[in-house]
Design a protein around this motif. Structure first.
Motif, mmCIF file in Angstrom:
data_model
loop_
_atom_site.group_PDB
_atom_site.id
_atom_site.type_symbol
_atom_site.label_atom_id
_atom_site.label_comp_id
_atom_site.label_asym_id
_atom_site.label_seq_id
_atom_site.Cartn_x
_atom_site.Cartn_y
_atom_site.Cartn_z
ATOM 1 N N THR A 95 8.699 -10.887 28.484
ATOM 2 C CA THR A 95 10.049 -11.010 29.052
ATOM 3 C C THR A 95 10.849 -12.039 28.286
ATOM 4 O OG1 THR A 95 9.139 -10.464 31.226
ATOM 5 C CG2 THR A 95 11.341 -11.429 31.173
ATOM 6 N N LEU A 96 10.206 -13.130 27.933
ATOM 7 C CA LEU A 96 10.877 -14.176 27.156
ATOM 8 C C LEU A 96 11.374 -13.630 25.826
ATOM 9 C CD1 LEU A 96 11.714 -17.099 26.749
ATOM 10 C CD2 LEU A 96 9.385 -17.623 26.036
ATOM 11 N N ALA A 97 10.596 -12.763 25.209
ATOM 12 C CA ALA A 97 11.019 -12.155 23.939
ATOM 13 C C ALA A 97 12.301 -11.350 24.116
ATOM 14 C CB ALA A 97 9.904 -11.268 23.390
ATOM 15 N N GLU A 98 12.420 -10.638 25.241
ATOM 16 C CA GLU A 98 13.637 -9.862 25.508
ATOM 17 C C GLU A 98 14.820 -10.776 25.800
ATOM 18 O OE1 GLU A 98 13.971 -6.566 25.094
ATOM 19 O OE2 GLU A 98 11.919 -6.730 24.326
ATOM 20 N N VAL A 99 14.575 -11.824 26.563
ATOM 21 C CA VAL A 99 15.648 -12.755 26.917
ATOM 22 C C VAL A 99 16.181 -13.474 25.676
ATOM 23 C CG1 VAL A 99 16.124 -14.913 28.157
ATOM 24 C CG2 VAL A 99 14.895 -13.060 29.294
ATOM 25 N N ARG A 100 15.299 -13.791 24.748
ATOM 26 C CA ARG A 100 15.733 -14.511 23.548
ATOM 27 C C ARG A 100 16.634 -13.660 22.650
ATOM 28 N NH1 ARG A 100 11.053 -18.212 20.913
ATOM 29 N NH2 ARG A 100 12.736 -18.394 19.393
ATOM 30 N N LYS A 101 16.661 -12.353 22.877
ATOM 31 C CA LYS A 101 17.532 -11.474 22.089
ATOM 32 C C LYS A 101 18.932 -11.356 22.647
ATOM 33 C CE LYS A 101 13.483 -8.664 20.944
ATOM 34 N NZ LYS A 101 12.793 -7.378 21.215
ATOM 35 N N LEU A 102 19.159 -11.864 23.854
ATOM 36 C CA LEU A 102 20.469 -11.746 24.481
ATOM 37 C C LEU A 102 21.497 -12.612 23.756
ATOM 38 C CD1 LEU A 102 19.499 -11.879 28.269
ATOM 39 C CD2 LEU A 102 20.015 -9.859 26.882
ATOM 40 N N LYS A 103 22.707 -12.064 23.593
ATOM 41 C CA LYS A 103 23.783 -12.776 22.880
ATOM 42 C C LYS A 103 25.045 -12.800 23.738
ATOM 43 C CE LYS A 103 22.089 -11.223 18.365
ATOM 44 N NZ LYS A 103 22.398 -10.485 17.123
ATOM 45 N N ASP A 104 25.905 -13.763 23.441
ATOM 46 C CA ASP A 104 27.190 -13.818 24.125
ATOM 47 C C ASP A 104 28.210 -12.954 23.379
ATOM 48 O OD1 ASP A 104 28.050 -15.240 21.881
ATOM 49 O OD2 ASP A 104 27.988 -17.189 22.880
ATOM 50 N N GLY A 105 29.463 -13.005 23.805
ATOM 51 C CA GLY A 105 30.499 -12.162 23.205
ATOM 52 C C GLY A 105 30.783 -12.474 21.747
ATOM 53 N N PHE A 126 18.715 -24.732 30.466
ATOM 54 C CA PHE A 126 17.532 -24.989 31.285
ATOM 55 C C PHE A 126 16.264 -24.660 30.506
ATOM 56 C CE2 PHE A 126 21.009 -24.048 34.165
ATOM 57 C CZ PHE A 126 20.922 -25.087 35.079
ATOM 58 N N ASN A 127 15.219 -25.448 30.741
ATOM 59 C CA ASN A 127 13.941 -25.220 30.074
ATOM 60 C C ASN A 127 13.275 -23.953 30.599
ATOM 61 O OD1 ASN A 127 14.081 -27.532 28.452
ATOM 62 N ND2 ASN A 127 13.231 -28.810 30.069
ATOM 63 N N MET A 128 12.317 -23.463 29.821
ATOM 64 C CA MET A 128 11.588 -22.259 30.189
ATOM 65 C C MET A 128 10.092 -22.536 30.234
ATOM 66 S SD MET A 128 13.646 -19.325 28.117
ATOM 67 C CE MET A 128 13.689 -20.238 26.590
ATOM 68 N N VAL A 129 9.426 -21.893 31.164
ATOM 69 C CA VAL A 129 7.976 -22.005 31.313
ATOM 70 C C VAL A 129 7.391 -20.608 31.172
ATOM 71 C CG1 VAL A 129 6.097 -22.576 32.894
ATOM 72 C CG2 VAL A 129 8.155 -24.002 32.839
ATOM 73 N N GLU A 130 6.416 -20.467 30.292
ATOM 74 C CA GLU A 130 5.728 -19.181 30.150
ATOM 75 C C GLU A 130 4.631 -19.071 31.203
ATOM 76 O OE1 GLU A 130 4.443 -17.722 26.347
ATOM 77 O OE2 GLU A 130 5.944 -18.946 25.310
ATOM 78 N N ALA A 131 4.645 -17.963 31.932
ATOM 79 C CA ALA A 131 3.625 -17.700 32.942
ATOM 80 C C ALA A 131 3.220 -16.241 32.812
ATOM 81 C CB ALA A 131 4.163 -17.992 34.339
#
Length: 200
Positions: A95-105, A126-131
């Motif tokens: 999921t983190l891999a998908e989130v890291r691909k998100l871009k703004d306008g 905000f920080n992220m925790v892998e679970a």
């Protein structure tokens, strides 16, 4: 000389830690901690306090096709200001891999790397925790949690692992009985939110 008991205790401690992590996410509370994903959806109130708010992404099994990052912004601001200061995102690696691909306008990634630490980074500040026990993205999955988990989730842990050595009941073998006592449950339902990959 080889201390079998110490080696076994270390290996079992690692295994128990992984089992605890799973229970804190999805445990049913029956002889194990109750996980954050096991509560019904809803906004905590005096009539239905034991509920965790689920915020939809706007698309089934995905982020919305247009302005996908908006769902994360809405998600962050469902959490009260009192809890946002210490809040973190929690999700599995995929999921983190998908989130890291998100871009703004403007084509800038929403995720910002931490060049000083050479690892980690922040999402919307905000920080992220892998679970790895969080579910993968799928239709109606609760794949991302956000909140102040120190305030929202209480872990009760009896310190240490108890190992009982039994060299009598199965001669010539030696049995080791290992026990550990731990519990966990949500204690503040306002401090944790879940992102639901669904239209509504």
């Amino acid at each position: 000389m080889f201390n079998v008991e110490e080696v076994r205790a270390n290996k079992i401690a690692d295994r128990l830690a992984r089992m605890e992590n799973t229970a804190f996410i999805s445990g049913n509370g029956n002889k194990k901690p109750r996980g954050i994903l096991t509560y019904p959806a809803g906004v905590p109130s005096s009539s239905s306090f034991a509920a965790i708010e689920q915020v939809p992404t706007g698309a089934s099994g995905a982020f919305a096709s247009t302005n996908p990052g908006d769902a994360l912004i809405n998600f962050v601001y469902t959490l009260k200001a009192a809890y946002r200061d210490k809040a973190v995102f929690m999700m599995k690696r995929a999921t983190l891999a998908e989130v890291r691909k998100l871009k703004d306008g403007q084509g800038n990634y929403l995720w910002q790397p931490d060049f000083q630490m050479k690892q980690g980074g922040t999402l919307l500040g905000f920080n992220m925790v892998e679970a790895e026990d969080m579910p993968a993205i799928a239709a109606s999955s609760l794949s991302i949690a956000f909140g102040d988990f120190n305030a929202g989730y209480q872990i009760v842990d009896r310190q240490g692992i108890r190992v009982l050595r039994d060299s009598f009941t199965a001669k010539p073998y030696v049995k080791f009985y290992t026990t550990k006592r731990v519990g966990g449950d949500v204690v503040n339902f306002e401090a944790i939110k879940l992102l639901k990959f669904a239209v509504s």
